[in-house]
Design an enzyme around this catalytic site. Structure first.
Site, PDB file in Angstrom:
ATOM      1  N   LYS A   6      76.982  44.748  32.616  1.00 14.28           N
ATOM      2  CA  LYS A   6      76.566  43.810  33.664  1.00 14.28           C
ATOM      3  C   LYS A   6      76.910  44.301  35.070  1.00 14.28           C
ATOM      4  CE  LYS A   6      74.823  40.493  31.113  1.00 14.28           C
ATOM      5  NZ  LYS A   6      73.375  40.219  31.152  1.00 14.28           N
ATOM      6  N   GLU A  11      74.646  32.847  37.469  1.00  9.93           N
ATOM      7  CA  GLU A  11      74.774  32.083  36.232  1.00  9.93           C
ATOM      8  C   GLU A  11      75.522  32.988  35.265  1.00  9.93           C
ATOM      9  OE1 GLU A  11      72.272  34.039  36.885  1.00  9.93           O
ATOM     10  OE2 GLU A  11      72.261  35.186  35.025  1.00  9.93           O
ATOM     11  N   SER A  14      77.036  47.775  24.540  1.00 10.18           N
ATOM     12  CA  SER A  14      76.894  47.183  25.875  1.00 10.18           C
ATOM     13  C   SER A  14      78.184  46.605  26.443  1.00 10.18           C
ATOM     14  CB  SER A  14      75.818  46.097  25.837  1.00 10.18           C
ATOM     15  OG  SER A  14      76.132  45.134  24.853  1.00 10.18           O
TER      16      SER A  14
END
Lengths: 262, 387
Positions: free
Chosen positions: B88, B110, B375
């Protein structure tokens, strides 16, 4: 032949007051109570009725209308039933223009053509699709028009002149001006420079202009009446209907209508 | 849908289905991003942040014992080793550089699993920008460590009580907040989702994963993998690694969605097997919805995959047959997480564990190369993993 939005709003203005455009959520808190409220608003002097179709993810709505939508969905309200709500109003003799206020996805799911046919059959006047921008509305608008339905386009404080021109040129028959940024809801006062902004929008388009978002009190309605063809009141009426029932709706409507005299 | 498809469309998918108030802020964002991505100064600043703050390039690790167990050659792209522990951050440093360039006063985001919230909070703290993160109360309960991290990093976490109290409702709330103050606020959207330009912009910022991984595997093995696998929530880590391989026709691309606890509505987040096209949060894509066009609740053991829509570019990759999409159950994802811990000494996020679970079903010949995007790391999931 029923009245168009333009005719209904302009006729009222010719009689010395801005149009009163109440908004209710179909099926909130029950189908029966929302029908009672809608009929009494029409009888009290509403010029156009906006019927909100509940959606699971209403990104343009504040807490009051979100909660109303969730209550209605929990009781089984849907786009199809909201169209049935319009048909029931017609069957009970409501003749003023009725606009369905909805998000795009339920229409896509039903199919735009089937949706337009059902609206025509229910004698709805028009549709406002909150999350369908003017750039992408051409095809939808064509289908609605084929079935004699009007499309209300949106404009907001962030809409540039370039896009106002596009909205003025588009085939939509009326404009709903969102008076302030953010979501629907009851607020104090009005957006800064709203009068100048509405005058500006007026210069850009000849289409009838309704204004709403945050209008709850007579003083706000009075100030906006001078600059628009219709004033939309949503959250305040939805709250009155939920908390106080028909009596509270009637009292608020009376106060607002009085304030719209010009 | 629109006939004269300009930018922002992936075949029939994508677009910009938002309330009028957000159209101009999105136009402004699109223009600012288009100018930034051509600007050598912006590119250099981003490169420097990725190298010195995020910790790129991340390594490619050969998973020897897992390979032996599966009869394949498995390589892991180690996004779990980035600062804040998931891919991210690649996107948030990019968007926050853009927020500063646009002279915005604050950022909002969010978050579902909390990884995007933490990555936004970290990049915002470094840029000196106030940060507000919207998070569903159900997610706050199951990802408590990340709530604490966001607060440590100076962010305000706003609990979202509406709807299903997960990522979907947090996203609606962030969009509402952005529409109230778009002049001062930059919305850092966390996945390859939402209205144009977000799906393309987020893909671009995440494409660094694929660019590095492709070069690394060529260097290590002298050939491309037979298959690239990644989990798909909104789809940002997967589009990030896929994007570098799309032109390599011989490389299979496989996205793995959350199969949850079964195929009944509300028990999974497998949009491609259980959904149909529709609009949610500004984009036209595959969506879990009922016959009336209302969005369905979802379930996944991993908060990061628990969302009813998939990024529009994935919908297109699937339509044209360039990528395929499978799903893994909660149970298989948990098993895969424990397996990677024991065999390789790596604790994966439950999201990434869905990609690992797929390895047991991959139809490859013995000894063929497979690349998995790991990830994120699983520290945040210890509560669920040890339960």
């Amino acid at each position: 032949m029923r009245l168009t939005l333009a005719k209904a709003l302009r006729a009222r203005r010719a009689f010395g007051r801005a149009g009163f455009v109440p908004f209710l959520v179909a099926g909130d808190p029950t189908l029966a109570q929302s029908l009672v409220a809608a009929k009494l608003l029409a009888a009290a002097g509403a010029d156009v009725l906006e019927v909100g179709v509940p959606f699971s993810d209403p990104v343009a709505d504040g807490p009051v209308i979100q909660a109303a939508g969730q209550r209605a969905l929990a009781k089984g309200m849907s786009l199809k039933k909201a169209i049935g709500f319009v048909a029931a109003l017609r069957a009970d003799g409501v003749t003023i223009p009725v606009v369905l206020f909805t998000y795009l996805n339920p229409i896509l799911r039903m199919g735009t053509e089937a949706f337009a046919r059902a609206c025509k059959k229910a004698e709805a006047t028009g549709v406002l699709i909150v999350d369908l921008p003017a750039e992408d509305s051409t095809e939808t608008e064509g289908i609605l028009k084929k079935h004699g339905l009007e499309l209300v386009l949106l404009a907001s404080p962030t809409t540039t002149d370039e896009r106002l021109k596009l909205i003025a040129k588009a085939n939509g028959t009326a404009i709903y001006y969102v008076s302030r940024e953010g979501v629907t809801g009851v607020r104090k006062g009005l957006a800064l420079n709203i009068a100048d902004r509405l005058k500006h929008v007026r210069r850009m388009t000849k289409k009838p202009l309704m204004v709403g978002f945050g209008v709850a009190e007579a003083s706000q309605a009075r100030a906006l009446a001078l600059h628009a063809d219709g004033v939309v009141v949503g959250s305040a009426l939805v709250r009155a209907n939920y908390e106080g029932g028909p009596g509270a709706v009637r009292r608020l409507a009376k106060k607002l209508i009085g304030a719209l005299e010009i | 849908m629109r006939k004269d498809r300009g930018s922002g469309w992936f075949g029939p998918f994508g677009g910009r289905f938002v309330p009028e108030t957000l159209i101009e802020p999105l136009n402004e964002l699109e223009a600012a991003y288009a100018s930034a991505r051509r600007d050598p100064k912006f590119k250099a600043a981003l490169r420097s942040e990725l190298d010195t703050f995020v910790g790129r390039p991340t390594p490619l690790t050969f998973a020897g014992r897992l390979s032996a167990a599966l009869g394949l050659r498995v390589w892991l792209k180690r996004e779990d080793l980035t600062h804040t522990g998931a891919h991210k951050i690649n996107n948030t440093v990019g968007q926050i550089l853009l927020a500063r360039r646009m002279k915005k006063k604050r950022v909002i985001a969010e978050t579902g699993a909390g990884q995007h919230g933490v990555a936004t909070a970290a990049a915002a703290a470094r840029a000196g920008l106030p940060c507000v993160v919207y998070m569903g109360t159900d997610d706050m309960a199951r990802q408590a460590p990340n709530v604490a991290r966001m607060k440590m990093l100076g962010a305000t976490v706003v609990p979202v009580e509406s709807g299903s109290k997960t990522l979907k409702d947090a996203t609606s709330e962030a969009l509402r907040a952005w529409s109230s103050d778009s002049r001062n606020t930059f919305y850092v959207l966390g996945s390859a989702l939402g209205p144009h330009p977000y799906p393309s912009m987020v893909r671009d910022f995440q494409s660094v994963i694929g660019v590095e991984a492709r070069a690394q595997i060529l260097k290590a093995e002298g050939r491309l993998p037979k298959e690239v696998v990644a989990c798909v929530g909104g789809g940002s880590n997967s589009i990030g690694i896929f994007s570098a391989f799309i032109k390599d026709r011989g490389v299979r691309l496989t996205g793995v969605e959350a199969g949850g606890t079964g195929s009944a509505p509300g028990r999974h987040a497998a949009r491609f097997s259980g959904g149909s096209p529709g609009t949610l949060h500004g984009t036209y894509t595959y969506l879990l919805q009922d016959a009336r066009g209302q969005v369905l609740p979802t379930h996944s053991i991993s908060a990061g995959l628990d969302y009813p829509a998939v990024g529009p570019e994935h919908a297109e990759l699937r339509r044209i047959g360039r990528a395929k999409y499978a799903n893994a159950s909660d149970k298989d994802a948990l098993k895969a997480a424990h397996e990677l811990c024991r065999l390789e000494g790596i604790l994966p996020a439950l999201e990434s564990s869905h990609a690992l679970a797929y390895l047991h079903k991959a139809r490859l010949k013995k000894g063929e190369l497979i690349l998995v995007n790991l990830s994120g790391r699983g520290d945040k999931d210890l509560g669920t993993l040890c339960a």
